[in-house]
Scaffold this motif. Structure first.
Motif, mmCIF file in Angstrom:
data_model
loop_
_atom_site.group_PDB
_atom_site.id
_atom_site.type_symbol
_atom_site.label_atom_id
_atom_site.label_comp_id
_atom_site.label_asym_id
_atom_site.label_seq_id
_atom_site.Cartn_x
_atom_site.Cartn_y
_atom_site.Cartn_z
ATOM 1 N N GLU A 67 1.853 -5.262 -6.754
ATOM 2 C CA GLU A 67 0.961 -6.434 -7.265
ATOM 3 C C GLU A 67 -0.410 -5.954 -7.102
ATOM 4 O O GLU A 67 -0.889 -5.193 -6.357
ATOM 5 C CB GLU A 67 1.295 -7.441 -6.562
ATOM 6 C CG GLU A 67 2.545 -8.181 -6.580
ATOM 7 C CD GLU A 67 2.556 -9.753 -5.721
ATOM 8 O OE1 GLU A 67 3.643 -10.401 -5.957
ATOM 9 O OE2 GLU A 67 1.719 -9.710 -4.891
ATOM 10 N N CYS A 68 -1.319 -6.509 -8.130
ATOM 11 C CA CYS A 68 -2.657 -6.096 -8.016
ATOM 12 C C CYS A 68 -3.455 -7.584 -8.300
ATOM 13 O O CYS A 68 -3.172 -8.381 -9.216
ATOM 14 C CB CYS A 68 -3.223 -5.164 -9.205
ATOM 15 S SG CYS A 68 -4.838 -4.885 -9.333
ATOM 16 N N GLU A 82 -6.770 -0.853 -3.383
ATOM 17 C CA GLU A 82 -6.484 0.450 -2.410
ATOM 18 C C GLU A 82 -5.616 1.355 -2.937
ATOM 19 O O GLU A 82 -5.467 2.624 -2.345
ATOM 20 C CB GLU A 82 -6.147 -0.311 -1.291
ATOM 21 C CG GLU A 82 -7.012 -1.492 -0.559
ATOM 22 C CD GLU A 82 -6.433 -2.688 -1.116
ATOM 23 O OE1 GLU A 82 -6.339 -3.675 -0.202
ATOM 24 O OE2 GLU A 82 -5.948 -2.795 -2.285
ATOM 25 N N GLY A 83 -4.666 1.112 -3.966
ATOM 26 C CA GLY A 83 -3.737 2.137 -4.237
ATOM 27 C C GLY A 83 -2.186 1.694 -3.540
ATOM 28 O O GLY A 83 -2.350 1.275 -2.545
ATOM 29 N N TYR A 118 -0.311 5.136 -7.542
ATOM 30 C CA TYR A 118 -0.483 4.051 -8.310
ATOM 31 C C TYR A 118 -1.765 3.091 -8.050
ATOM 32 O O TYR A 118 -1.827 2.355 -6.989
ATOM 33 C CB TYR A 118 0.694 3.171 -8.721
ATOM 34 C CG TYR A 118 1.752 3.742 -9.390
ATOM 35 C CD1 TYR A 118 2.688 4.589 -8.522
ATOM 36 C CD2 TYR A 118 1.890 4.275 -10.704
ATOM 37 C CE1 TYR A 118 3.767 5.196 -8.948
ATOM 38 C CE2 TYR A 118 2.973 4.893 -11.066
ATOM 39 C CZ TYR A 118 3.868 5.331 -10.346
ATOM 40 O OH TYR A 118 4.901 6.273 -10.733
ATOM 41 N N ILE A 119 -2.705 3.144 -8.885
ATOM 42 C CA ILE A 119 -4.112 2.457 -8.516
ATOM 43 C C ILE A 119 -4.281 1.438 -9.696
ATOM 44 O O ILE A 119 -4.011 1.727 -10.824
ATOM 45 C CB ILE A 119 -5.264 3.350 -8.345
ATOM 46 C CG1 ILE A 119 -4.916 4.439 -7.616
ATOM 47 C CG2 ILE A 119 -6.425 2.743 -8.201
ATOM 48 C CD1 ILE A 119 -6.079 5.555 -7.401
ATOM 49 N N CYS A 120 -4.625 0.218 -9.097
ATOM 50 C CA CYS A 120 -4.888 -0.678 -10.357
ATOM 51 C C CYS A 120 -6.617 -0.984 -10.235
ATOM 52 O O CYS A 120 -6.955 -0.760 -9.386
ATOM 53 C CB CYS A 120 -4.371 -2.049 -9.987
ATOM 54 S SG CYS A 120 -4.872 -3.225 -8.868
ATOM 55 N N SER A 121 -7.007 -1.350 -11.441
ATOM 56 C CA SER A 121 -8.356 -1.788 -11.417
ATOM 57 C C SER A 121 -8.674 -3.018 -12.146
ATOM 58 O O SER A 121 -7.581 -3.351 -13.217
ATOM 59 C CB SER A 121 -9.279 -0.661 -11.706
ATOM 60 O OG SER A 121 -9.004 -0.240 -13.050
ATOM 61 N N SER A 149 0.822 -1.222 -0.047
ATOM 62 C CA SER A 149 0.164 -0.132 -0.026
ATOM 63 C C SER A 149 0.936 1.265 -0.202
ATOM 64 O O SER A 149 0.400 2.453 -0.321
ATOM 65 C CB SER A 149 -0.906 0.115 1.180
ATOM 66 O OG SER A 149 -0.284 -0.150 2.451
ATOM 67 N N TRP A 150 2.356 1.049 0.557
ATOM 68 C CA TRP A 150 2.873 2.139 0.388
ATOM 69 C C TRP A 150 4.500 1.572 0.453
ATOM 70 O O TRP A 150 4.810 0.579 1.103
ATOM 71 C CB TRP A 150 2.786 3.211 1.441
ATOM 72 C CG TRP A 150 3.085 2.763 2.918
ATOM 73 C CD1 TRP A 150 2.034 2.191 3.707
ATOM 74 C CD2 TRP A 150 4.382 2.838 3.717
ATOM 75 N NE1 TRP A 150 2.643 1.814 5.073
ATOM 76 C CE2 TRP A 150 3.968 1.990 4.903
ATOM 77 C CE3 TRP A 150 5.528 3.295 3.383
ATOM 78 C CZ2 TRP A 150 4.872 1.912 5.674
ATOM 79 C CZ3 TRP A 150 6.565 3.150 4.396
ATOM 80 C CH2 TRP A 150 6.173 2.404 5.738
#
Lengths: 116, 114
Positions: A22-23, A109-110, A92-95, A9-10
Motif C-alpha cells: 500500500e502507498c 519509505e519503500g 518497491y518504491i511508490c511516490s 516496509s518489508w
C-alpha cells in the motif's frame, strides 16, 4: 512537507503467493502516483503510473497482469505482486505528486519484497 | 535513447573536501531538474530542484546545483562535505519530451571518510 507512507516496509513470502503493498499520501491528495522498482546498486526504474479512478499506465516490459495496480482514492494506491517468484524480489518504491507538470515527487519509505 | 547520466558511480572523499557530482541529460525542450538523496536505510529525499529562473539553485544541507542549458548538465556541488553526507545521490529529470515522467540517473554512492 508532503508525506507518503508505504506498508509493509518489508515482506517475505513463498513463491506462488500474492503480496499487496500500500502507498498512502498522508497530508495531500495525490491524483497521480508512481511505482518504481530499485534493484541492488541500481537506479529506480519506473514500473507504472497510477491515476486515481483509471487504469494504470505500465512502462514497456512491465507485466500488467503480474503487477496489479489500483488507485481507488486520492490518497491510496496499491501494488499487488501476483504469483510472486524469487526474481520478483526487489525494493518497491511508490511516490506521489501534487502536480504532474512539475514532476516533483514525494517518496514512500519503500517496501522490500523477498520471495522464497 | 533519451536518458539521464551520472558519470561517477562511486565517490570516496574525506571530510571537508569539496564534492561535485555530474549529471547530464539528453532531453530537448523544457525540463525540470532534481537531485534526490537516499541516506543509508532511509527513503529518497529531495535535495534541490530547478524549474526556471536563476540557474544556480541552492538546496538543503549546503548543497547547490548549476543548470547549464548549453551543456545539458545539472551538476551538484557542496564546498565542504561532512561524514553525514554519506549517501546515494540521484539526479532526475522531468521533461515534456518524455511525457512528464521523472527519469532517474544511475545514482552516485558517496562515502565521506571521517
Amino acid at each position: 512537507g508532503a508525506v507518503v507512507s508505504q506498508h509493509p516496509s518489508w515482506v517475505i513470502c513463498k513463491s506462488g503467493t500474492s503480496v499487496k503493498i500500500e502507498c498512502r499520501s498522508l497530508d495531500f491528495q495525490a491524483t497521480t502516483m508512481f511505482w518504481y522498482r530499485q534493484f541492488p546498486k541500481q537506479s529506480l526504474m519506473l514500473m507504472a503510473t497510477s491515476n486515481e479512478g483509471s487504469k494504470a499506465t505500465y512502462e514497456q516490459g512491465v507485466e500488467k497482469d503480474k503487477f496489479l495496480i489500483n488507485h481507488a482514492s486520492l490518497t491510496l494506491s496499491t501494488l499487488t505482486v501476483t504469483s510472486a517468484h524469487p526474481e520478483d524480489s526487489s525494493f518497491y518504491i511508490c511516490s506521489a505528486t501534487m502536480g504532474v507538470e512539475t514532476g516533483e515527487l514525494f517518496f514512500g519509505e519503500g517496501s522490500r519484497l523477498t520471495v522464497l | 535513447a533519451q536518458s539521464v547520466s551520472q558519470h561517477n558511480h562511486h565517490v570516496i572523499l574525506s571530510e571537508a573536501a569539496s564534492l561535485e557530482l555530474g549529471c547530464n541529460y539528453s532531453y530537448g525542450g523544457t525540463v525540470n531538474l532534481f537531485w534526490y538523496v537516499q541516506y543509508p536505510g532511509q527513503h529518497l529525499q529531495l535535495l534541490l530542484k530547478y524549474f526556471s529562473g536563476d540557474p544556480l539553485v541552492k538546496g538543503i544541507k549546503g548543497f547547490e546545483a548549476e543548470f547549464i542549458k548549453s551543456k545539458f548538465s545539472f551538476n551538484l556541488r557542496k564546498p565542504s562535505v561532512q561524514w553525514s553526507d554519506t549517501a546515494e545521490y540521484f539526479c532526475a529529470v522531468n521533461a515534456k519530451a518524455a511525457g512528464n515522467k521523472l527519469t532517474f540517473g544511475g545514482g552516485t554512492r558517496v562515502l565521506v571518510k571521517p
